[in-house]
Design an enzyme around this catalytic site. Structure first.
Site, PDB file in Angstrom:
ATOM      1  N   ASP A 234     -24.235  61.605   0.975  1.00 12.29           N
ATOM      2  CA  ASP A 234     -23.023  61.506   0.122  1.00 12.29           C
ATOM      3  C   ASP A 234     -23.260  60.306  -0.818  1.00 12.29           C
ATOM      4  O   ASP A 234     -24.112  59.572  -0.707  1.00 12.29           O
ATOM      5  CB  ASP A 234     -21.866  61.185   1.223  1.00 12.29           C
TER       6      ASP A 234
ATOM      7  N   ASN B  95     -13.327  58.073  12.797  1.00  8.46           N
ATOM      8  CA  ASN B  95     -12.351  59.000  12.804  1.00  8.46           C
ATOM      9  C   ASN B  95     -13.044  60.432  13.127  1.00  8.46           C
ATOM     10  O   ASN B  95     -12.244  61.326  12.823  1.00  8.46           O
ATOM     11  CB  ASN B  95     -11.447  59.317  11.678  1.00  8.46           C
TER      12      ASN B  95
ATOM     13  N   GLU C 199     -14.012  64.217   5.934  1.00  2.48           N
ATOM     14  CA  GLU C 199     -12.868  63.704   6.686  1.00  2.48           C
ATOM     15  C   GLU C 199     -12.108  64.543   7.601  1.00  2.48           C
ATOM     16  O   GLU C 199     -12.361  65.879   7.399  1.00  2.48           O
ATOM     17  CB  GLU C 199     -11.927  62.943   5.687  1.00  2.48           C
TER      18      GLU C 199
ATOM     19  N   HIS D 273     -15.539  61.782  11.260  1.00  2.00           N
ATOM     20  CA  HIS D 273     -16.185  62.212  10.020  1.00  2.00           C
ATOM     21  C   HIS D 273     -17.628  62.383  10.236  1.00  2.00           C
ATOM     22  O   HIS D 273     -18.037  61.300  10.620  1.00  2.00           O
ATOM     23  CB  HIS D 273     -15.544  61.582   8.651  1.00  2.00           C
TER      24      HIS D 273
END
Ligand code: F6R
Length: 249
Positions: A65, A129, A136, A131
Site C-alpha cells: 500500500d 482493528n 479496513e 486490517h
C-alpha cells in the site's frame, strides 16, 4: 493455517526471516509490508544478505500500500520507507521495488503483479482493528487494488509516524483482499499486547469483512507468527504450540 507462537518480538522476527528468506531466489517475487512490525524481520534479512546467506539481487518486491498525496521523497511514504529499511541496505536496484501509484488505476498494479508471475510470499502486519494492507473493516473480501479511506483507529495508530494525527493522509491506495489472497504464501506477523484482539479475531473469529485479516483462514498456505503478548487472546494457544512441536511429516 499454521500459528507459530514465540516468547519475544525478536524471536518472531527470526522465524519470519527464516520463512521469508526461502523466497529469496532469482525471479522470486516478495510482497512487503510497512509499519513497525516488519522492521526487525527486515533487519534480520539484511544481516543475512550481508554475510551472503541470502541473495536479494534478482528478487522483485511489491508493496502492499501507499499513502495518497505523499511523494516518493516524503520520509513517511511507503516507497521511501521501504527504500530506507529494506531495498537500499540490501543493495537491490530501486526498479525492483514496486509500490502502488495513486495517480494510476489500481488495475495497473494488478497487471504489474501478474506480469512478475504473481507474489510468491506476502508478508503482512495487522492493524489493531484487524486490517491488512489498508483494507479496513468492511472491505470486500475479493477486492483488488484501489483507494480506501483510513479508519479513524488507523489514523490514530499511525499518527506516531507524523507530526500529529491531522498530518496523517486520509486516503491510501492498497492491494485488495482478493489481490492478497492470490499470493502463494501469506505470512502474517504480530507482536505486542495492542494486537491481542486482532490476532484472536483473525485466527479464531469468523471469516468476515469485519476483520479483514480473517481471510488468512481461507488461504491454502497461511502462516501466523506472533509473540506471547499478541497471542494472549487465543483460546487454542496450547494446541497451536502442541501442533507446531508435533508436525506431521
Ligand atoms: C502497512 C500495512 C498495515 C500494517 C498495520 C500494522 O503496509 O499494510 O496493514 O501492517 O497497520 O502496522 P504496525 O506494524 O505499525 O503495527
Amino acid at each position: 493455517m499454521e500459528v507459530i507462537i514465540r516468547k519475544t518480538a525478536a524471536e518472531v522476527a527470526t522465524v519470519a526471516a527464516d520463512i521469508l528468506g526461502q523466497y529469496f531466489r532469482p525471479g522470486g517475487v516478495i510482497g512487503v509490508a510497512t509499519g513497525s512490525t516488519p522492521l526487525a524481520t527486515y533487519a534480520a534479512i539484511i544481516a543475512r544478505a550481508q554475510v551472503g546467506i541470502l541473495d536479494a539481487s534478482e528478487v522483485e518486491f511489491f508493496a502492499l500500500d501507499e499513502y495518497v498525496g505523499l511523494g516518493h521523497d516524503h520520509p513517511q511514504s511507503y516507497y521511501r520507507t521501504l527504500r530506507t529499511e529494506l531495498i537500499d541496505p540490501l543493495g537491490v536496484e530501486p526498479r525492483r521495488l514496486h509500490v502502488p501509484d495513486a495517480s494510476q488505476a489500481g488495475e495497473r498494479y494488478e497487471a504489474e503483479i501478474l506480469a512478475a508471475g504473481g507474489i510468491d510470499c506476502q508478508l503482512l502486519g495487522v492493524g489493531t482493528n484487524g486490517h491488512i494492507g489498508f483494507n479496513e473493516p468492511g472491505s470486500s473480501l475479493n477486492s483488488v487494488t484501489r483507494w480506501k479511506t483510513l479508519h479513524p483507529q488507523t489514523v490514530a495508530d499511525n499518527a506516531r509516524f507524523f507530526s500529529s494525527a491531522d498530518a496523517v493522509p486520509r486516503h491510501v491506495i492498497t492491494q485488495g483482499l482478493g489481490t492478497i489472497q492470490r499470493a502463494g504464501h501469506l505470512l502474517l506477523i504480530a507482536t505486542g499486547d495492542a494486537k491481542r484482539n486482532a490476532v484472536a479475531g483473525l485466527v479464531e473469529g469468523p471469516l468476515s469483512a469485519a476483520c479483514p485479516a480473517s481471510i488468512m483462514q481461507w488461504h491454502r498456505h497461511a502462516t501466523v507468527v506472533v509473540d506471547g503478548a499478541a497471542a494472549a487472546g487465543l483460546k487454542n494457544r496450547e494446541y497451536y504450540e502442541f501442533a507446531e512441536a508435533n508436525k506431521p511429516n
